[in-house]
Design an enzyme around this catalytic site. Structure first.
Site, PDB file in Angstrom:
ATOM      1  CG  ASP A 176      38.581  37.537  33.802  1.00 23.24           C
ATOM      2  OD1 ASP A 176      38.816  38.260  32.817  1.00 23.24           O
ATOM      3  OD2 ASP A 176      38.986  36.366  33.894  1.00 23.24           O
TER       4      ASP A 176
ATOM      5  CG  HIS B 190      41.522  35.259  31.048  1.00 20.44           C
ATOM      6  ND1 HIS B 190      40.769  36.233  31.662  1.00 20.44           N
ATOM      7  CD2 HIS B 190      42.309  35.902  30.145  1.00 20.44           C
ATOM      8  CE1 HIS B 190      41.096  37.404  31.157  1.00 20.44           C
ATOM      9  NE2 HIS B 190      42.023  37.237  30.227  1.00 20.44           N
TER      10      HIS B 190
ATOM     11  NE  ARG C  39      38.957  43.564  31.119  1.00 20.03           N
ATOM     12  CZ  ARG C  39      39.722  42.835  30.332  1.00 20.03           C
ATOM     13  NH1 ARG C  39      39.502  41.522  30.207  1.00 20.03           N
ATOM     14  NH2 ARG C  39      40.708  43.387  29.654  1.00 20.03           N
TER      15      ARG C  39
ATOM     16  NE  ARG D  55      40.729  36.833  27.408  1.00 25.61           N
ATOM     17  CZ  ARG D  55      39.477  37.227  27.581  1.00 25.61           C
ATOM     18  NH1 ARG D  55      38.480  36.450  27.207  1.00 25.61           N
ATOM     19  NH2 ARG D  55      39.222  38.400  28.119  1.00 25.61           N
TER      20      ARG D  55
END
Length: 308
Positions: free
Chosen positions: A149, A176, A152, A89
């Site tokens: 998150d 994140h 998941r 990211r």
């Protein structure tokens, strides 16, 4: 009665799917805006033509002009480059920083009273840029992180135990990124601590998979990244504002002394209601958890320091 107005910036997979969830939940009327001519118009028209079938009454328009977003209650920023296999990211930092800054300037010009929800990666840095650019109060700008998150992590636990997804609750803290902090000690299955149901080895594996959950999908897709779960997650955040639900969700919020941190956005549990981030909740962390959180937040600071 005035309807809520939701603007979604970026008509790619994430943005268009945000519009889909928002319409399905009838959260308000929707403006889908993008720099690409025809893309937001076509997707908006397609979604509108699903309304008679699905029975929602949201008006959805596509545009390339920020004037059409004027008076928005919620603005969701999804615009930016998506990850490719092998990219973190953070690799998107410089590409997306300028996009977020430019978008935010346009948002506050036409919707000075909006709540801004940021999805663009790296999301904690992007949210920081949006906050600093907007001049809005910190409760009005926050980012997607822990809802996705934790979703998941909760998915992996529910499948491991063959129980309802709804019965698994959890928090994921920190940035994140790859050093996010899934909070095993604050994870419950039907009110039962997860550590009583799953062995440490299996939980450790699920923690690692949650940290790399986005990359796993990127590697499958080859071009592009996840969009169903991210868009569902940010629209849950939007729904909490529009319906004043006051839910406790892990979001990328501005810290003003909480967890010993200031002037930074990071994933923390917060009460999300009609006034945005109404308060940050400080969990009682042990030494190991606090150390992991500090490391994750430092990674966000390091990325901010790289910005010009």
């Amino acid at each position: 009665m005035k309807r809520n107005k939701i603007t979604i910036v970026g008509a790619g997979h994430v943005g268009a799917t945000c519009a889909h969830w928002a319409a399905a939940k009838e959260l308000g009327d929707i403006v889908l805006i993008d720099v690409a001519e025809g893309i937001p118009q076509g997707k908006a028209l397609d979604l509108m033509q699903a309304a008679p079938v699905e029975g929602y009454d949201s008006i959805i328009v596509g545009t390339n002009n920020y004037e059409d977003t004027a008076g928005s209650d919620i603005v969701v920023i999804t615009a930016g480059m998506a990850r490719k296999p092998g990219m973190s990211r953070d690799d998107l930092l410089n590409m997306n920083a300028g996009i977020v800054r430019s978008v935010t300037e346009q948002i506050v010009r036409y919707s000075p009273d909006a709540y801004i929800l940021v999805v663009t990666n790296p999301v904690d840095v992007s949210t920081y840029i949006a906050y600093k650019t907007s001049g809005l109060a910190p409760n009005r700008v926050f980012g997607l992180s822990g809802v996705l998150d934790a979703a998941r992590f909760r998915t992996f636990i529910a499948r491991e135990l063959n129980v309802s997804f709804e019965d698994v609750t959890s928090f994921v803290l920190g940035g994140h990124g790859d050093d996010m902090v899934p909070m095993v000690r604050y994870t419950y299955v039907g009110g039962i601590p997860v550590e009583k149901l799953i062995s440490k080895d299996r939980l450790d594996a699920m923690v690692e998979r949650a940290r790399k959950g986005g990359a796993e999908i990127v590697n499958y897709l080859k071009s592009g990244s996840a969009y169903y779960a991210p868009s569902a997650s940010v629209m849950q955040m939007a729904e909490c504002i529009l319906k004043d639900k006051k839910r406790i969700l892990p979001v990328s919020a501005y810290l003003q002394g909480e967890y010993g941190e200031t002037d930074i956005f990071a994933g923390v549990p917060a009460v999300i209601g009609g006034n945005g981030v109404e308060r940050v909740i400080e969990l009682d962390l042990n030494e190991e958890e606090m150390s992991a959180l500090k490391k994750s937040i430092q990674s966000v600071r390091n990325n901010i320091a790289k910005l010009s």
